[in-house]
Scaffold this motif. Structure first.
Motif, PDB file in Angstrom:
ATOM      1  N   GLY A  80     -10.932 -13.054  16.214  1.00 43.29           N
ATOM      2  CA  GLY A  80      -9.997 -12.722  15.124  1.00 43.29           C
ATOM      3  C   GLY A  80      -8.763 -11.897  15.483  1.00 43.29           C
ATOM      4  N   CYS A  81      -8.745 -11.181  16.280  1.00 38.52           N
ATOM      5  CA  CYS A  81      -7.501 -10.632  16.795  1.00 38.52           C
ATOM      6  C   CYS A  81      -6.467 -11.441  17.134  1.00 38.52           C
ATOM      7  CB  CYS A  81      -7.878  -9.455  17.721  1.00 38.52           C
ATOM      8  SG  CYS A  81      -8.776  -8.193  17.429  1.00 38.52           S
ATOM      9  N   TRP A  82      -7.046 -12.767  18.131  1.00 39.87           N
ATOM     10  CA  TRP A  82      -6.049 -13.401  18.675  1.00 39.87           C
ATOM     11  C   TRP A  82      -5.563 -14.425  17.556  1.00 39.87           C
ATOM     12  CZ3 TRP A  82      -3.797 -13.794  23.366  1.00 39.87           C
ATOM     13  CH2 TRP A  82      -4.292 -12.811  24.223  1.00 39.87           C
ATOM     14  N   LEU A  83      -6.427 -14.811  16.588  1.00 35.02           N
ATOM     15  CA  LEU A  83      -6.099 -15.701  15.650  1.00 35.02           C
ATOM     16  C   LEU A  83      -5.150 -15.047  14.583  1.00 35.02           C
ATOM     17  CD1 LEU A  83      -9.276 -17.593  14.789  1.00 35.02           C
ATOM     18  CD2 LEU A  83      -7.399 -18.527  16.249  1.00 35.02           C
ATOM     19  N   SER A  84      -5.311 -13.853  14.422  1.00 33.22           N
ATOM     20  CA  SER A  84      -4.450 -13.201  13.260  1.00 33.22           C
ATOM     21  C   SER A  84      -3.060 -13.194  14.194  1.00 33.22           C
ATOM     22  CB  SER A  84      -4.838 -11.889  13.328  1.00 33.22           C
ATOM     23  OG  SER A  84      -6.093 -11.722  12.741  1.00 33.22           O
ATOM     24  N   GLY A  85      -2.962 -13.003  15.457  1.00 34.45           N
ATOM     25  CA  GLY A  85      -1.519 -13.023  16.374  1.00 34.45           C
ATOM     26  C   GLY A  85      -0.903 -14.444  15.928  1.00 34.45           C
ATOM     27  N   LEU A  86      -1.649 -15.396  16.043  1.00 36.75           N
ATOM     28  CA  LEU A  86      -1.370 -16.878  16.249  1.00 36.75           C
ATOM     29  C   LEU A  86      -0.756 -17.015  14.889  1.00 36.75           C
ATOM     30  CD1 LEU A  86      -3.826 -18.797  18.296  1.00 36.75           C
ATOM     31  CD2 LEU A  86      -1.220 -18.526  18.578  1.00 36.75           C
ATOM     32  N   MET A  87      -1.574 -16.985  13.849  1.00 33.90           N
ATOM     33  CA  MET A  87      -1.258 -17.025  12.706  1.00 33.90           C
ATOM     34  C   MET A  87       0.091 -16.600  12.022  1.00 33.90           C
ATOM     35  SD  MET A  87      -4.907 -16.941  10.442  1.00 33.90           S
ATOM     36  CE  MET A  87      -4.277 -16.978   8.892  1.00 33.90           C
ATOM     37  N   ILE A  88       0.415 -15.267  12.592  1.00 32.14           N
ATOM     38  CA  ILE A  88       1.805 -14.564  12.293  1.00 32.14           C
ATOM     39  C   ILE A  88       2.730 -15.140  12.971  1.00 32.14           C
ATOM     40  CG2 ILE A  88       2.775 -12.596  12.325  1.00 32.14           C
ATOM     41  CD1 ILE A  88       0.331 -11.081  11.507  1.00 32.14           C
ATOM     42  N   ILE A  89       2.718 -15.540  14.455  1.00 29.88           N
ATOM     43  CA  ILE A  89       3.860 -15.691  15.309  1.00 29.88           C
ATOM     44  C   ILE A  89       4.188 -17.278  15.179  1.00 29.88           C
ATOM     45  CG2 ILE A  89       2.337 -16.328  17.272  1.00 29.88           C
ATOM     46  CD1 ILE A  89       5.803 -14.867  17.107  1.00 29.88           C
ATOM     47  N   VAL A  90       3.284 -18.125  14.890  1.00 34.35           N
ATOM     48  CA  VAL A  90       3.741 -19.504  14.812  1.00 34.35           C
ATOM     49  C   VAL A  90       4.651 -19.686  13.668  1.00 34.35           C
ATOM     50  CG1 VAL A  90       2.686 -21.740  14.241  1.00 34.35           C
ATOM     51  CG2 VAL A  90       1.556 -20.449  15.629  1.00 34.35           C
TER      52      VAL A  90
END
Length: 313
Positions: A142-152
Motif C-alpha cells: 500500500g505504501c508503494w502504490l500510494s507513492g505511484l498513484m501520486i507521482i504518476v
C-alpha cells in the motif's frame, strides 16, 4: 521520454560555494548512510530475534532511505568530482520520479510503523493476530502504490513542460522548484496539483501518526510501573524523532511558499534531507534499541570466529 523543445541536457548549478568541503561531506554522509542502512537490513534478515513485524518495517524503511539517498547523492558526487554538471533530460526526470516516489512511500511507511507501535502497546494481546505477515505485506504494498498513484499524474504533467531558453537548474538535483523556474509553460495547474498532493500526503500520514501516538501516550500513562512507562516511551521516541525530521524538511521545502531569496536555503535543507537524515536514522533507531545492538554483537562475533577459523586453517 522526449522534450518538445529539443533540450536534451540540463546543467545543475548545485552549491558553488565550498565545493571541496561539500564533496567530502556528502561522500562521508553517503558512506555512513549506506553502511548504517545496509547493517540494519542485514541484521533483520539474518538474526532470528529480529524476525518480527517491527523490524520488518524497519528493514523496509532502511531500504527506502538507502534507495532515496542513492537516487540523489552519487550523481551529484560525480558532477562535483568531474566538474561535469550536465544531466540528460531523461535522467533528470527519472531522478525526479524515483526521488518523489521513494519520498512519498517513506511517509506512508512511517504512518504504518506508527500503527504497528499503536497495536504493540495498546493491544499487546492481539498483536500477533492483527499484525501478521499478510497484513505487513499489504501495508508495504500500500505504501508503494500510494507513492505511484501520486507521482504518476504529476510526472505526466511534468513531461509536457516546454523549456524555451534556459536549461540551468538552480539545484543539485532535478527537483520541483528549479524545473518550474526555467519552463516557459503555464505551470499554474501543475503547481496546484503538486501542492494538493503534498498537503494530502502530509494530512493523511500525520493524522494517522497523531491518532496512533495519542492512543499510545494515553495507554502508557496508565501503566502502573515507572520502568514500564520509560521503556515504552523509549521504544516510541526514536520513531517520533524520525517522523519530525522527515515532515519538517518536507514542509519547509514543498509547503513553504517559494521565494527567490529562499532558493539557497531550500538547497541546504535538501542536502540535509538527502544526506544527513538517511545517515542519522539508522543510529536513531539502533542506539537505544538493545535487541539490535545485541544482534550486531552476535553477528560480529560469528563473523570474527568464521574468519579466525579460516585463518587458522
Amino acid at each position: 521520454m522526449r522534450n518538445q523543445t529539443g533540450i536534451t541536457l540540463f546543467i545543475v548549478r548545485g552549491l558553488p560555494q565550498l565545493q571541496v568541503l561539500l564533496l567530502i561531506f556528502l561522500f562521508l554522509t553517503y558512506i555512513l548512510s549506506v553502511t548504517g542502512n545496509l547493517t540494519i537490513i542485514t541484521l533483520t534478515l539474518v538474526d532470528h530475534h529480529l524476525k518480527t513485524p517491527m523490524y520488518f518495517f524497519l528493514r523496509n524503511f532502511s531500504f527506502l532511505e538507502l534507495s532515496f539517498t542513492t537516487v540523489c547523492i552519487p550523481k551529484f558526487l560525480y558532477n562535483m568530482s568531474t566538474r561535469d554538471y550536465t544531466v540528460t533530460y531523461d535522467a533528470c526526470f527519472t531522478q525526479y520520479f524515483f526521488g518523489i516516489l521513494l519520498g512519498i512511500s517513506e511517509f506512508f511507511l512511517l504512518a504504518a510503523m506508527s500503527y504497528d507501535c499503536y497495536v504493540a502497546i495498546c493491544k499487546p494481546l492481539h498483536y500477533t493476530t492483527i499484525i501478521n505477515n499478510r497484513v505487513c505485506n499489504q501495508l508495504i504494498l500500500g505504501c508503494w502504490l500510494s507513492g505511484l498513484m501520486i507521482i504518476v499524474p504529476i510526472l505526466g504533467e511534468f513531461l509536457e513542460l516546454e523549456f524555451c531558453d534556459s536549461n540551468i537548474i538552480d539545484h543539485f538535483v532535478c527537483d520541483l522548484s528549479p524545473l518550474l523556474e526555467i519552463t516557459c509553460s503555464d505551470t499554474q495547474f501543475l503547481e496546484r496539483m503538486i501542492l494538493a498532493f503534498a498537503v494530502l500526503t502530509l494530512i493523511i500520514t500525520l493524522v494517522l501518526v497523531v491518532l496512533s501516538y495519542s492512543s499510545i501516550v494515553r495507554t502508557i500513562l496508565r501503566f502502573p510501573s515507572v520502568e514500564q512507562r520509560k521503556k515504552a516511551f523509549s521504544t516510541c521516541s526514536s520513531h517520533m524523532i524520525v517522523v519530525s525530521m522527515t515532515c519538517g524538511t518536507c514542509i519547509f521545502i514543498y509547503i513553504k511558499p517559494s521565494e527567490k531569496e529562499g532558493v539557497a536555503m531550500n538547497k541546504i535543507v535538501a542536502v540535509l534531507a538527502t544526506s544527513v537524515a538517511p545517515a542519522m536514522n539508522p543510529f536513531i533507531y539502533t542506539l537505544r534499541n538493545k535487541q539490535v545492538i545485541q544482534a550486531f554483537r552476535n553477528t560480529f562475533k560469528k563473523v570474527y570466529i568464521y574468519f579466525k577459523a579460516i585463518k587458522g586453517n
